[in-house]
Design a protein around this motif. Structure first.
Motif, PDB file in Angstrom:
ATOM      1  N   CYS A 422       0.848  -1.186   0.000  1.00 46.25           N
ATOM      2  CA  CYS A 422       0.000   0.000   0.000  1.00 46.25           C
ATOM      3  C   CYS A 422       0.888   1.242   0.000  1.00 46.25           C
ATOM      4  O   CYS A 422       2.111   1.151   0.048  1.00 46.25           O
ATOM      5  N   VAL A 424       2.302   4.609   1.819  1.00 46.22           N
ATOM      6  CA  VAL A 424       2.547   5.048   3.192  1.00 46.22           C
ATOM      7  C   VAL A 424       2.890   6.534   3.186  1.00 46.22           C
ATOM      8  O   VAL A 424       3.524   7.047   2.262  1.00 46.22           O
ATOM      9  N   THR A 444      -1.438   5.089   6.133  1.00 47.12           N
ATOM     10  CA  THR A 444      -1.441   4.216   4.972  1.00 47.12           C
ATOM     11  C   THR A 444      -2.706   4.438   4.149  1.00 47.12           C
ATOM     12  O   THR A 444      -3.719   4.916   4.655  1.00 47.12           O
ATOM     13  N   TRP A 452      -6.658   8.632   3.967  1.00 46.38           N
ATOM     14  CA  TRP A 452      -5.677   8.753   5.048  1.00 46.38           C
ATOM     15  C   TRP A 452      -6.360   9.047   6.391  1.00 46.38           C
ATOM     16  O   TRP A 452      -6.055  10.034   7.059  1.00 46.38           O
TER      17      TRP A 452
END
Length: 523
Positions: A422, A424, A444, A452
């Motif tokens: 994913c 970050v 993430t 987010w």
């Protein structure tokens, strides 16, 4: 004969004077001989979990002698009056804690003996691990004073740099191009205000293990000081750059590209546009100038991502709500930039009279729009406070998952992570509780621009600033399980008046282990 007699008279007079002075000093209890230098006493502060020395831990005596650990976690105590004495050292450090005694005092009384050393363990409250100060002077000051080796070729001064602000870095060819903002020098209060630069090798190509350091080779002028990366023709101005990235030009050559702004510090802007790095001259050349009215341009930290078969350069501020097609001509054209925004097409942001785009059902209509101001975290907060957007209605809904409170993020970076599969984000909070601009969060998202929503604090500072954090994905280890990021540590914009010696206004590297069980709440 007369000359010979005079010679002896002078010798006798000198001896008599020395005897008299010695007697006077002895009567007053003052030393009558030169002090003998002694070896310093060493204290190393280590992380109880890893055994590694911890930088930026402060040891303070009861008479306010202040010592701060270097990159290896050492301080050298060489105070003459304290040698052979039992001395109490109070021990504190951002995100680290020393055990308290029965009176609540966090410190230890130690026998200060020349040539001897001790280790003290601290508990790390931060999830991220503080590794070392990257820039500035005296990174291994105390270690050197104690006669200990350093893993760095230039452990205490590199290119005469005393302080440096905000990192932008990209991989160019088989090397890393590092850049920083305003740079302080050793020889005079005014330094380099037109961006500094350095090269380093990628770890896989012979560069240092990022857990140990970077080993930058600065670009320097004839005096050996970090040279300006731009040619500036306007006196009294600085040149700052944002959104550094790489892109192939129309001839198929990969170039380092950035936005530049010539300005009077945080005040008036004189011009801005796109600059391209000339590797042969080792300078950024201003290739185009944007109109003063331009609204969208590279900001923050850049990354590449493909959406609907179109490659884009995204700019995290810290949310990735700004982009431009990853094409040379598009990057040079401010009309090609677009924002993920809830304002009507072409609208500017006005806190008191916002032109909000809403669908027939009255909900905010977010879309990628050209020539339209973006509504970032701080703008959304202003609209909420003014009542134009209801709480929970805006795109950005970021919550500190441990405290259950909404937070406003200031700056940061977004990178893809293979380990978590994913995106970050590493970003700092503005108007935080422990510090106004020094709390760092981990987030993430599976998508871009992403929402987010969950934020986990990974670094804290006590009334001190740590701004513009950026993850360097080219330093990732163990398939992204270990990630590295740095930021600028400074007393600016904080409640602290006196800066930390050697550390203030410099960049510090942290490492985050994404397998840390304390991050499980992010899943």
């Amino acid at each position: 004969m007369l000359r010979h007699r005079s010679h002896w008279v002078m010798i006798l007079a000198s001896l008599l004077l020395a005897i008299v002075i010695h007697a006077m000093l002895s009567a007053q209890g003052l030393p009558t001989q030169r002090s003998v230098a002694t070896s310093p006493f060493g204290i190393q502060v280590i992380d109880e979990a890893t055994g590694r020395g911890v930088p930026l831990i402060e040891l303070r005596t009861t008479n306010e002698i202040r010592l701060v650990t270097d990159n290896a976690g050492w301080v050298a105590v060489d105070e003459p009056g304290l040698m052979g004495q039992k001395v109490f050292f109070a021990i504190t450090g951002h995100g680290y804690e020393f055990p308290a005694d029965g009176f609540g005092k966090r410190g230890r009384a130690l026998e200060v003996l020349p040539g001897k050393s001790v280790q003290l363990k601290v508990h790390r409250k931060n999830i991220a691990q503080r590794l070392y100060r990257i820039t500035g002077q005296g990174q291994f000051h105390h270690s050197t004073h104690l006669g200990m080796p350093s893993p760095w070729r230039r452990p205490n001064l590199n290119a005469q740099v005393m302080g440096q602000d905000s990192t932008q870095a990209v991989v160019l060819g088989d090397r890393i191009l590092w850049t920083w903002g305003d740079t302080a020098r050793a020889s005079y209060p005014l330094g380099n205000f037109a961006t500094s630069g350095a090269w380093s090798q990628l770890p896989k190509d012979g560069g240092m293990d990022p857990a140990l350091g970077i080993d930058q080779a600065y670009l320097v002028d004839d005096t050996g000081f970090s040279k300006p990366m731009y040619q500036n023709d306007i006196d009294g101005t600085v040149i700052w750059m944002h959104g550094l990235f790489t892109l192939e030009d129309n001839d198929g050559q990969t170039k380092a590209v950035t936005h530049y702004t010539v300005r009077e510090g945080l005040g008036k802007q004189h011009r801005s546009g796109i600059a391209v790095f000339n590797e042969e001259k080792e300078l950024f050349e201003q290739v185009t100038q944007f109109p003063e009215s331009v609204r969208l341009y590279p900001q923050g930290q850049a990354f590449k991502h493909t959406d609907d078969d179109q490659a884009y350069i995204y700019f995290a501020t810290p949310y990735p709500m700004l982009r431009v097609p990853a094409k040379w001509d598009a990057v040079l054209d401010p009309a090609q930039y677009e924002a993920w925004t809830c304002l009507e097409e072409g609208a500017q942001f006005h806190q008191k009279s916002p032109q909000l785009a809403r669908n027939p059902q009255g909900k905010l209509d977010y879309a990628w729009r050209k020539g339209t101001d973006l509504v970032g975290a701080q703008q959304q907060r202003q609209l909420e406070q003014a009542g134009y957007i209801q709480p929970g209605e805006g795109w950005i809904q970021t919550t500190d998952i441990d405290q259950g409170r909404k937070i406003t993020l200031h700056r940061g970076s977004v990178r893809w992570n293979d380990y978590l599969d994913c995106w970050v984000m590493i970003a700092n909070e503005i108007h935080g509780e422990e510090s106004d601009l020094g709390e760092v969060y981990f987030l993430t998202s599976k998508t871009i621009p992403g929402t987010w929503e969950k934020a986990k604090k990974i670094v804290t500072h006590d009334k001190y600033t740590f701004y513009n954090p950026v993850q360097h994905a080219f330093l990732d280890q163990a398939d992204g399980k270990l990630i590295y990021f740095d930021g600028t540590y400074t007393k600016q914009f904080s409640a602290t008046q006196v800066g930390t010696p050697r550390y203030d206004y410099n960049t510090i590297m942290y490492r985050l282990d994404l397998s840390d069980e304390r991050l499980n709440t992010m899943k």
